[in-house]
Design an enzyme around this catalytic site. Structure first.
Site, PDB file in Angstrom:
ATOM      1  N   SER A  23       7.739 103.534  46.473  1.00 29.46           N
ATOM      2  CA  SER A  23       7.344 102.371  47.276  1.00 29.46           C
ATOM      3  C   SER A  23       6.923 101.228  46.364  1.00 29.46           C
ATOM      4  O   SER A  23       6.406 101.453  45.259  1.00 29.46           O
ATOM      5  CB  SER A  23       6.169 102.779  48.161  1.00 29.46           C
ATOM      6  OG  SER A  23       5.489 101.661  48.647  1.00 29.46           O
TER       7      SER A  23
ATOM      8  N   TYR B 225      -2.175 107.499  49.805  1.00 29.24           N
ATOM      9  CA  TYR B 225      -0.722 107.557  50.008  1.00 29.24           C
ATOM     10  C   TYR B 225      -0.003 106.957  48.806  1.00 29.24           C
ATOM     11  O   TYR B 225       0.894 107.556  48.219  1.00 29.24           O
ATOM     12  CB  TYR B 225      -0.337 106.789  51.287  1.00 29.24           C
ATOM     13  CG  TYR B 225       1.125 106.408  51.326  1.00 29.24           C
ATOM     14  CD1 TYR B 225       2.105 107.361  51.596  1.00 29.24           C
ATOM     15  CD2 TYR B 225       1.540 105.096  51.043  1.00 29.24           C
ATOM     16  CE1 TYR B 225       3.451 107.007  51.595  1.00 29.24           C
ATOM     17  CE2 TYR B 225       2.883 104.744  51.052  1.00 29.24           C
ATOM     18  CZ  TYR B 225       3.828 105.703  51.327  1.00 29.24           C
ATOM     19  OH  TYR B 225       5.163 105.362  51.312  1.00 29.24           O
TER      20      TYR B 225
ATOM     21  N   LYS C 223       2.609 108.463  45.525  1.00 33.10           N
ATOM     22  CA  LYS C 223       3.896 107.914  45.036  1.00 33.10           C
ATOM     23  C   LYS C 223       3.843 107.745  43.519  1.00 33.10           C
ATOM     24  O   LYS C 223       4.767 108.117  42.798  1.00 33.10           O
ATOM     25  CB  LYS C 223       4.205 106.571  45.702  1.00 33.10           C
ATOM     26  CG  LYS C 223       4.447 106.665  47.191  1.00 33.10           C
ATOM     27  CD  LYS C 223       5.681 107.476  47.507  1.00 33.10           C
ATOM     28  CE  LYS C 223       5.897 107.700  48.970  1.00 33.10           C
ATOM     29  NZ  LYS C 223       6.854 108.752  49.290  1.00 33.10           N
TER      30      LYS C 223
HETATM   31  P1  NAD Z   1       9.094 109.561  58.307  1.00 32.98           P
HETATM   32  O1  NAD Z   1       7.725 110.057  58.548  1.00 32.98           O
HETATM   33  O2  NAD Z   1       9.844 109.002  59.448  1.00 32.98           O
HETATM   34  O3  NAD Z   1       9.984 110.693  57.627  1.00 32.98           O
HETATM   35  C1  NAD Z   1       9.449 111.666  56.762  1.00 32.98           C
HETATM   36  C2  NAD Z   1       9.896 113.018  57.284  1.00 32.98           C
HETATM   37  O4  NAD Z   1       9.375 114.037  56.417  1.00 32.98           O
HETATM   38  C3  NAD Z   1       9.393 113.325  58.685  1.00 32.98           C
HETATM   39  O5  NAD Z   1      10.484 113.671  59.506  1.00 32.98           O
HETATM   40  C4  NAD Z   1       8.440 114.502  58.488  1.00 32.98           C
HETATM   41  O6  NAD Z   1       8.457 115.367  59.597  1.00 32.98           O
HETATM   42  C5  NAD Z   1       8.971 115.136  57.220  1.00 32.98           C
HETATM   43  N1  NAD Z   1       7.995 115.890  56.421  1.00 32.98           N
HETATM   44  C6  NAD Z   1       6.772 115.478  55.997  1.00 32.98           C
HETATM   45  N2  NAD Z   1       6.177 116.459  55.285  1.00 32.98           N
HETATM   46  C7  NAD Z   1       7.044 117.508  55.243  1.00 32.98           C
HETATM   47  C8  NAD Z   1       7.005 118.804  54.669  1.00 32.98           C
HETATM   48  N3  NAD Z   1       5.932 119.239  54.002  1.00 32.98           N
HETATM   49  N4  NAD Z   1       8.078 119.611  54.819  1.00 32.98           N
HETATM   50  C9  NAD Z   1       9.180 119.192  55.504  1.00 32.98           C
HETATM   51  N5  NAD Z   1       9.273 117.986  56.079  1.00 32.98           N
HETATM   52  C10 NAD Z   1       8.209 117.149  55.955  1.00 32.98           C
HETATM   53  O7  NAD Z   1       8.991 108.474  57.127  1.00 32.98           O
HETATM   54  P2  NAD Z   1      10.085 107.447  56.601  1.00 32.98           P
HETATM   55  O8  NAD Z   1       9.637 106.107  56.998  1.00 32.98           O
HETATM   56  O9  NAD Z   1      11.427 107.919  56.956  1.00 32.98           O
HETATM   57  O10 NAD Z   1       9.843 107.580  55.047  1.00 32.98           O
HETATM   58  C11 NAD Z   1      10.605 108.439  54.239  1.00 32.98           C
HETATM   59  C12 NAD Z   1      10.036 108.412  52.841  1.00 32.98           C
HETATM   60  O11 NAD Z   1      10.077 107.070  52.349  1.00 32.98           O
HETATM   61  C13 NAD Z   1       8.595 108.847  52.743  1.00 32.98           C
HETATM   62  O12 NAD Z   1       8.407 109.585  51.559  1.00 32.98           O
HETATM   63  C14 NAD Z   1       7.833 107.551  52.676  1.00 32.98           C
HETATM   64  O13 NAD Z   1       6.608 107.683  52.013  1.00 32.98           O
HETATM   65  C15 NAD Z   1       8.803 106.697  51.878  1.00 32.98           C
HETATM   66  N6  NAD Z   1       8.611 105.262  52.111  1.00 32.98           N
HETATM   67  C16 NAD Z   1       8.634 104.799  53.398  1.00 32.98           C
HETATM   68  C17 NAD Z   1       8.414 103.456  53.637  1.00 32.98           C
HETATM   69  C18 NAD Z   1       8.400 102.916  55.041  1.00 32.98           C
HETATM   70  O14 NAD Z   1       7.918 101.815  55.265  1.00 32.98           O
HETATM   71  N7  NAD Z   1       8.952 103.617  56.032  1.00 32.98           N
HETATM   72  C19 NAD Z   1       8.187 102.579  52.564  1.00 32.98           C
HETATM   73  C20 NAD Z   1       8.177 103.090  51.262  1.00 32.98           C
HETATM   74  C21 NAD Z   1       8.399 104.455  51.055  1.00 32.98           C
HETATM   75  C1  UD1 Z   2       3.003  98.907  54.488  1.00 35.16           C
HETATM   76  C2  UD1 Z   2       2.142  99.778  53.639  1.00 35.16           C
HETATM   77  C3  UD1 Z   2       2.738  99.901  52.241  1.00 35.16           C
HETATM   78  C4  UD1 Z   2       4.175 100.385  52.331  1.00 35.16           C
HETATM   79  C5  UD1 Z   2       4.935  99.395  53.173  1.00 35.16           C
HETATM   80  C6  UD1 Z   2       6.379  99.794  53.288  1.00 35.16           C
HETATM   81  C7  UD1 Z   2      -0.029  99.355  54.645  1.00 35.16           C
HETATM   82  C8  UD1 Z   2      -1.386  98.773  54.433  1.00 35.16           C
HETATM   83  N1  UD1 Z   2       0.809  99.222  53.615  1.00 35.16           N
HETATM   84  O1  UD1 Z   2       3.021  97.639  53.941  1.00 35.16           O
HETATM   85  O2  UD1 Z   2       2.001 100.808  51.458  1.00 35.16           O
HETATM   86  O3  UD1 Z   2       4.745 100.434  51.037  1.00 35.16           O
HETATM   87  O4  UD1 Z   2       4.340  99.376  54.491  1.00 35.16           O
HETATM   88  O5  UD1 Z   2       6.907  99.486  54.503  1.00 35.16           O
HETATM   89  O6  UD1 Z   2       0.268  99.954  55.671  1.00 35.16           O
HETATM   90  N2  UD1 Z   2       0.751  92.900  60.480  1.00 35.16           N
HETATM   91  C9  UD1 Z   2       0.207  92.177  61.529  1.00 35.16           C
HETATM   92  N3  UD1 Z   2      -0.021  92.819  62.701  1.00 35.16           N
HETATM   93  C10 UD1 Z   2       0.267  94.146  62.889  1.00 35.16           C
HETATM   94  C11 UD1 Z   2       0.812  94.878  61.800  1.00 35.16           C
HETATM   95  C12 UD1 Z   2       1.029  94.232  60.613  1.00 35.16           C
HETATM   96  O7  UD1 Z   2      -0.063  90.980  61.406  1.00 35.16           O
HETATM   97  O8  UD1 Z   2       0.017  94.673  63.991  1.00 35.16           O
HETATM   98  C13 UD1 Z   2       1.044  92.219  59.215  1.00 35.16           C
HETATM   99  C14 UD1 Z   2       0.314  92.781  58.030  1.00 35.16           C
HETATM  100  O9  UD1 Z   2      -0.901  92.162  57.862  1.00 35.16           O
HETATM  101  C15 UD1 Z   2       1.314  92.462  56.911  1.00 35.16           C
HETATM  102  C16 UD1 Z   2       2.683  92.467  57.590  1.00 35.16           C
HETATM  103  O10 UD1 Z   2       2.408  92.354  58.970  1.00 35.16           O
HETATM  104  O11 UD1 Z   2       1.048  91.162  56.457  1.00 35.16           O
HETATM  105  C17 UD1 Z   2       3.463  93.723  57.334  1.00 35.16           C
HETATM  106  O12 UD1 Z   2       2.609  94.827  57.618  1.00 35.16           O
HETATM  107  P1  UD1 Z   2       3.157  96.339  57.615  1.00 35.16           P
HETATM  108  O13 UD1 Z   2       4.365  96.435  58.437  1.00 35.16           O
HETATM  109  O14 UD1 Z   2       1.987  97.213  57.953  1.00 35.16           O
HETATM  110  O15 UD1 Z   2       3.620  96.560  56.116  1.00 35.16           O
HETATM  111  P2  UD1 Z   2       2.793  96.355  54.742  1.00 35.16           P
HETATM  112  O16 UD1 Z   2       1.351  96.206  54.995  1.00 35.16           O
HETATM  113  O17 UD1 Z   2       3.477  95.302  53.964  1.00 35.16           O
END
Ligand code: NAD
Ligand code: UD1
Length: 339
Positions: free
Chosen positions: A124, A150, A154
């Protein structure tokens, strides 16, 4: 080539499964449904048109994880599985460290035993920390510590993978640093399905649009940005998924440790996002400005040039398409996969 997709029933994993199958890979999908459900797997299978194997396994269970590698001949692992709610990680650090670190260690141990040397990790932008200059590029050193447990998982996993690549000859570790993934598959059949009240902006806005929540609360309008609200680099989840397919090419070139941003290089404000979503759903979404959210950074976005140069990958979809696709998913599935 067979790819083990961990967390493949989740938001980013589900979209990546589809792009992998499209690109001709065989997939084995694993999830324990801690944040997803079987219906997602059914829909991925339908969209792929392939009955790929699915195993319900908790990856923190080493013997179950090892069994996967006995059962299938795996060539590479894409590791999405993990807990990802930033706020929750602050109140449940032990669960976050245990789940995210132990699942990665189980996988790496089983891979070592079975001589599997290719690993792609969902990292991330949070690893750059609060002090990094924008846009973030891969030459920027990671922060010593991030803003949450969290984020720290990472950072720690990035170190674990770098050390593993040093110790095991021929080990390829691709660390993909995602910016803000949003959007949904164009079919409207799969998308982001958070449980409870969403913490992140896009799913919150989508719930307001579908009438499940009253209004959007915009956290702060006094930032030093053009309209006073925070800027983020929102990337369409299908573009992100394609970034993983591109990363597999890099693995085939024996890249060793390869760190890469996946973002668009453009910052979009919260207000711009709410307005774009209003256009997608055809009504002005109600919003109010509230206090800043603790820990939020005013503005960050990716320098995406390294990904373009090294992976030949570039995000293609813009904000309006992201909002249109989320609206299609949310309006077709107002209660997510339970609809
Ligand atoms: P998500 O929660 O939708 O998907 C993660 C999946 O992993 C889920 O289906 C969950 O059931 C499964 N899981 C968790 N722990 C497990 C375990 N111990 N064994 C087997 N399955 C398990 O999340 P996502 O948004 O799809 O994110 C995927 C990855 O990307 C994550 O590692 C997350 O941290 C990373 N990531 C996500 C974002 C974001 O904004 N969505 C941003 C940066 C990084
Ligand atoms: C979040 C995670 C970050 C992760 C990233 C990836 C947090 C604090 N950080 O980032 O670790 O890597 O997602 O997707 O959760 N906002 C509003 N109203 C809302 C929700 C959000 O105004 O109801 C604003 C927030 O203040 C921010 C922007 O929208 O400025 C985006 O927020 P969000 O979607 O939560 O993502 P990040 O905070 O950037």
């Amino acid at each position: 080539m067979t790819i083990l997709v961990t967390g493949g029933a989740g938001y980013i994993g589900s979209h990546t499964c589809i792009e992998l199958v499209k690109a001709g890979y065989d997939i084995v999908v694993v999830d324990n449904f801690v944040n997803s459900c079987m219906e997602a797997v059914n829909r991925i299978r339908r969209l792929c048109g392939v009955e790929f194997p699915f195993e319900e396994i908790d990856l923190t269970d080493y013997s179950a994880t090892d069994g996967l590698f006995d059962k299938y001949k795996i060539d590479a692992v894409i590791h999405f599985a993990g807990l990802k709610a930033v706020g929750e990680s602050v109140t449940m650090p032990i669960e976050y460290y245990r789940n995210n670190l132990n699942s990665t260690l189980s996988l790496l141990s089983a891979m070592k035993k079975h001589d599997v040397k290719n690993f792609i990790f969902s990292s991330s932008a949070t690893v750059y920390g609060a002090e990094a200059p924008v846009p973030y590029n891969e030459a920027t050193p990671v922060s010593r510590i991030t803003s949450s447990p969290y984020g720290n998982t990472k950072l720690m996993i990035e170190y674990i993978l770098k050390d593993t690549a040093k110790a095991i000859s021929g080990f390829n570790a691709v660390l993909l640093r995602y910016f803000n993934p949003v959007g949904a598959h164009e079919s409207g059949e799969i998308g982001e399905d958070p449980t409870g009240i969403p913490n992140n902006l896009m799913p919150y806005v989508a719930r307001v649009a579908v009438g499940k929540l009253d209004m959007v609360h915009i956290f702060g309008n006094d930032y030093d940005t053009p309209d006073g609200t925070c800027l983020r680099d929102y990337i369409h989840v299908v573009d992100l998924a394609k970034g993983h397919v591109a990363a597999l090419q890099k693995i085939k070139e024996n890249c060793g440790v390869f760190v890469c941003n996946l973002g668009t290089g453009k910052g979009t404000s919260v207000l711009e996002m709410v307005k774009a979503f209003s256009k997608s759903c055809g009504k002005d979404l109600p919003y109010e400005f509230t206090a800043r959210r603790a820990g939020d950074l005013p503005a960050f976005w990716a320098d995406p040039s390294f990904a373009e140069k090294e992976l030949g990958w570039k995000a293609e979809k813009g904000i309006q398409e992201m909002c249109d696709d989320v609206w299609r998913w949310q309006s077709k599935n107002p209660d997510g996969y339970r609809s």
